[in-house]
Scaffold this motif. Structure first.
Motif, mmCIF file in Angstrom:
data_model
loop_
_atom_site.group_PDB
_atom_site.id
_atom_site.type_symbol
_atom_site.label_atom_id
_atom_site.label_comp_id
_atom_site.label_asym_id
_atom_site.label_seq_id
_atom_site.Cartn_x
_atom_site.Cartn_y
_atom_site.Cartn_z
ATOM 1 N N ALA A 295 27.891 87.604 79.651
ATOM 2 C CA ALA A 295 27.450 87.193 78.200
ATOM 3 C C ALA A 295 27.670 88.566 77.300
ATOM 4 O O ALA A 295 26.928 89.676 77.721
ATOM 5 C CB ALA A 295 26.054 86.721 78.269
ATOM 6 N N MET A 296 27.981 88.212 75.911
ATOM 7 C CA MET A 296 28.027 89.323 75.112
ATOM 8 C C MET A 296 27.797 89.000 73.653
ATOM 9 O O MET A 296 27.765 87.783 73.326
ATOM 10 C CB MET A 296 29.612 90.045 75.252
ATOM 11 C CG MET A 296 30.790 89.038 74.763
ATOM 12 S SD MET A 296 32.395 89.773 75.286
ATOM 13 C CE MET A 296 33.195 89.082 73.578
ATOM 14 N N GLN A 297 27.609 90.131 72.668
ATOM 15 C CA GLN A 297 27.619 89.885 71.594
ATOM 16 C C GLN A 297 28.713 90.767 70.689
ATOM 17 O O GLN A 297 29.222 91.825 71.322
ATOM 18 C CB GLN A 297 26.244 90.421 70.930
ATOM 19 C CG GLN A 297 25.153 89.447 71.163
ATOM 20 C CD GLN A 297 23.954 90.039 70.515
ATOM 21 O OE1 GLN A 297 23.273 89.261 69.610
ATOM 22 N NE2 GLN A 297 23.399 91.322 70.377
ATOM 23 N N TRP A 298 29.208 90.119 69.846
ATOM 24 C CA TRP A 298 30.377 90.660 69.095
ATOM 25 C C TRP A 298 30.492 90.344 67.653
ATOM 26 O O TRP A 298 29.621 89.539 67.143
ATOM 27 C CB TRP A 298 31.632 90.552 69.583
ATOM 28 C CG TRP A 298 32.307 89.172 69.420
ATOM 29 C CD1 TRP A 298 31.624 87.985 68.997
ATOM 30 C CD2 TRP A 298 33.541 88.773 69.628
ATOM 31 N NE1 TRP A 298 32.485 87.055 69.174
ATOM 32 C CE2 TRP A 298 33.709 87.362 69.432
ATOM 33 C CE3 TRP A 298 34.883 89.480 70.032
ATOM 34 C CZ2 TRP A 298 34.992 86.764 69.572
ATOM 35 C CZ3 TRP A 298 36.029 88.760 69.998
ATOM 36 C CH2 TRP A 298 36.061 87.522 69.564
ATOM 37 N N SER A 299 31.175 90.911 66.714
ATOM 38 C CA SER A 299 31.276 90.445 65.481
ATOM 39 C C SER A 299 30.328 91.110 64.439
ATOM 40 O O SER A 299 29.423 91.529 64.895
ATOM 41 C CB SER A 299 31.530 89.025 65.269
ATOM 42 O OG SER A 299 32.329 88.700 64.256
ATOM 43 N N GLU A 300 30.435 90.834 63.038
ATOM 44 C CA GLU A 300 29.519 91.343 62.064
ATOM 45 C C GLU A 300 29.440 90.044 61.059
ATOM 46 O O GLU A 300 30.294 90.000 60.459
ATOM 47 C CB GLU A 300 29.891 92.535 61.379
ATOM 48 C CG GLU A 300 28.988 93.250 60.762
ATOM 49 C CD GLU A 300 27.578 93.567 61.511
ATOM 50 O OE1 GLU A 300 26.677 93.287 61.116
ATOM 51 O OE2 GLU A 300 27.518 94.096 62.738
ATOM 52 N N PRO A 301 28.274 89.394 60.643
ATOM 53 C CA PRO A 301 27.054 89.590 61.757
ATOM 54 C C PRO A 301 27.477 89.300 63.296
ATOM 55 O O PRO A 301 28.354 88.270 63.596
ATOM 56 C CB PRO A 301 26.187 88.671 61.012
ATOM 57 C CG PRO A 301 26.730 87.703 60.173
ATOM 58 C CD PRO A 301 28.279 88.369 59.926
ATOM 59 N N PRO A 302 26.670 89.483 64.218
ATOM 60 C CA PRO A 302 27.018 89.374 65.580
ATOM 61 C C PRO A 302 26.680 87.638 65.968
ATOM 62 O O PRO A 302 25.800 87.305 65.550
ATOM 63 C CB PRO A 302 25.786 90.154 66.292
ATOM 64 C CG PRO A 302 25.130 90.917 65.178
ATOM 65 C CD PRO A 302 25.375 90.781 63.887
ATOM 66 N N THR A 303 27.574 87.245 66.696
ATOM 67 C CA THR A 303 27.312 86.239 67.504
ATOM 68 C C THR A 303 27.449 86.318 68.979
ATOM 69 O O THR A 303 27.764 87.575 69.553
ATOM 70 C CB THR A 303 28.762 85.398 66.766
ATOM 71 O OG1 THR A 303 29.851 85.736 67.665
ATOM 72 C CG2 THR A 303 28.659 85.072 65.766
ATOM 73 N N LYS A 304 27.098 85.378 69.762
ATOM 74 C CA LYS A 304 26.960 85.427 71.194
ATOM 75 C C LYS A 304 28.232 84.990 71.769
ATOM 76 O O LYS A 304 28.694 83.913 70.988
ATOM 77 C CB LYS A 304 25.965 85.019 71.642
ATOM 78 C CG LYS A 304 24.351 85.732 71.110
ATOM 79 C CD LYS A 304 23.225 84.836 71.806
ATOM 80 C CE LYS A 304 21.842 85.507 71.550
ATOM 81 N NZ LYS A 304 21.820 86.633 70.941
ATOM 82 N N VAL A 305 28.647 85.332 72.561
ATOM 83 C CA VAL A 305 29.938 84.923 73.532
ATOM 84 C C VAL A 305 29.375 84.794 75.048
ATOM 85 O O VAL A 305 29.097 85.971 75.637
ATOM 86 C CB VAL A 305 31.410 85.543 73.344
ATOM 87 C CG1 VAL A 305 32.369 85.062 74.150
ATOM 88 C CG2 VAL A 305 31.755 85.723 71.753
ATOM 89 N N GLY B 60 25.896 81.011 67.459
ATOM 90 C CA GLY B 60 24.991 82.076 66.603
ATOM 91 C C GLY B 60 25.571 82.348 65.428
ATOM 92 O O GLY B 60 25.340 83.593 64.669
ATOM 93 N N PHE B 61 26.411 81.514 64.803
ATOM 94 C CA PHE B 61 26.961 81.702 63.324
ATOM 95 C C PHE B 61 25.987 82.079 62.307
ATOM 96 O O PHE B 61 24.964 81.297 62.372
ATOM 97 C CB PHE B 61 28.028 80.936 63.221
ATOM 98 C CG PHE B 61 29.186 80.557 64.284
ATOM 99 C CD1 PHE B 61 30.012 81.789 64.327
ATOM 100 C CD2 PHE B 61 29.115 79.971 65.242
ATOM 101 C CE1 PHE B 61 31.004 81.917 65.527
ATOM 102 C CE2 PHE B 61 30.147 79.655 66.296
ATOM 103 C CZ PHE B 61 31.085 80.719 66.277
ATOM 104 N N ALA B 62 26.411 82.880 61.360
ATOM 105 C CA ALA B 62 25.429 83.203 60.084
ATOM 106 C C ALA B 62 26.076 82.500 58.974
ATOM 107 O O ALA B 62 27.279 81.935 58.930
ATOM 108 C CB ALA B 62 25.296 84.418 59.882
ATOM 109 N N GLY B 63 25.236 82.061 57.800
ATOM 110 C CA GLY B 63 25.605 81.538 56.758
ATOM 111 C C GLY B 63 25.151 80.147 56.581
ATOM 112 O O GLY B 63 24.518 79.766 57.242
ATOM 113 N N SER B 64 25.725 79.650 55.475
ATOM 114 C CA SER B 64 25.340 78.138 55.057
ATOM 115 C C SER B 64 26.055 77.248 56.407
ATOM 116 O O SER B 64 26.608 77.737 56.945
ATOM 117 C CB SER B 64 25.907 77.710 53.958
ATOM 118 O OG SER B 64 27.524 77.748 53.794
ATOM 119 N N GLY B 65 25.565 75.946 56.187
ATOM 120 C CA GLY B 65 26.023 75.015 57.247
ATOM 121 C C GLY B 65 27.669 74.926 57.179
ATOM 122 O O GLY B 65 28.194 75.102 58.231
ATOM 123 N N ASP B 66 28.186 74.904 55.995
ATOM 124 C CA ASP B 66 29.546 74.917 55.846
ATOM 125 C C ASP B 66 30.228 75.944 56.601
ATOM 126 O O ASP B 66 31.164 76.045 56.969
ATOM 127 C CB ASP B 66 29.866 74.555 54.558
ATOM 128 C CG ASP B 66 29.770 73.231 53.869
ATOM 129 O OD1 ASP B 66 29.542 72.407 54.775
ATOM 130 O OD2 ASP B 66 29.815 72.830 52.744
#
Length: 154
Positions: A75-85, A105-111
């Protein structure tokens, strides 16, 4: 767009290699660079962040492992903003491994979240196909580098 539930990228494949070999292929950059990123600052290990690079694209990401269960789960986090993998390794008969990966765990609007999940699903499908080709046949397919060739706009 309001989402009822958070989108999750999912990809999975059977790799005809023992679970220890498949697990090692994900944590050891000497193997992972054969089918995914081009450079890494070190092995995946709990509590020690690493930097992964895709030099053909001029991008990198910081990876932080939150949990490692040898031959079972990463289990890890990566990216910016962070997501879980979350990588799950299931031992199968005949020295095979079912490898599953989930990114969420993606950020932003639904789309925006849906687009990120779709892009991530496609990316991880290529990673798993590349891992299968390398681990089963010793073939470096170059799938990640060929995904976005120069001169083709996304």
């Amino acid at each position: 767009m309001e989402l009822k539930e958070s989108p999750t990228a999912e990809a999975a494949i059977l790799i005809r290699r023992p679970v220890a070999d498949v697990f090692e292929a994900i944590i050891d950059p000497a193997v992972t660079t054969k089918f995914w990123f081009t450079h890494s600052s070190g092995r995946l290990d709990g509590g020690k962040p690493v930097e992964w690079e895709w030099r053909m694209y001029g991008v990198s990401t910081r990876v932080e492992v939150s949990e490692i269960v040898p031959n079972e789960k990463i289990a890890m986090q990566w990216s910016e903003p962070p997501t879980k993998v979350v990588w799950t390794f299931t031992e199968m008969p005949s020295d095979a491994t079912f490898l599953e990966v989930r990114n969420f765990g993606f950020a932003g609007s639904g789309d925006e979240q849906v687009k990120q999940a779709i892009d991530s699903t496609g990316g991880f499908a290529l990673v798993l196909a590349g891992a299968k080709a390398w681990l089963e046949q010793g073939l470096t397919l170059g799938l990640i580098g060929d995904r976005h060739p120069k001169g083709i706009s996304a």
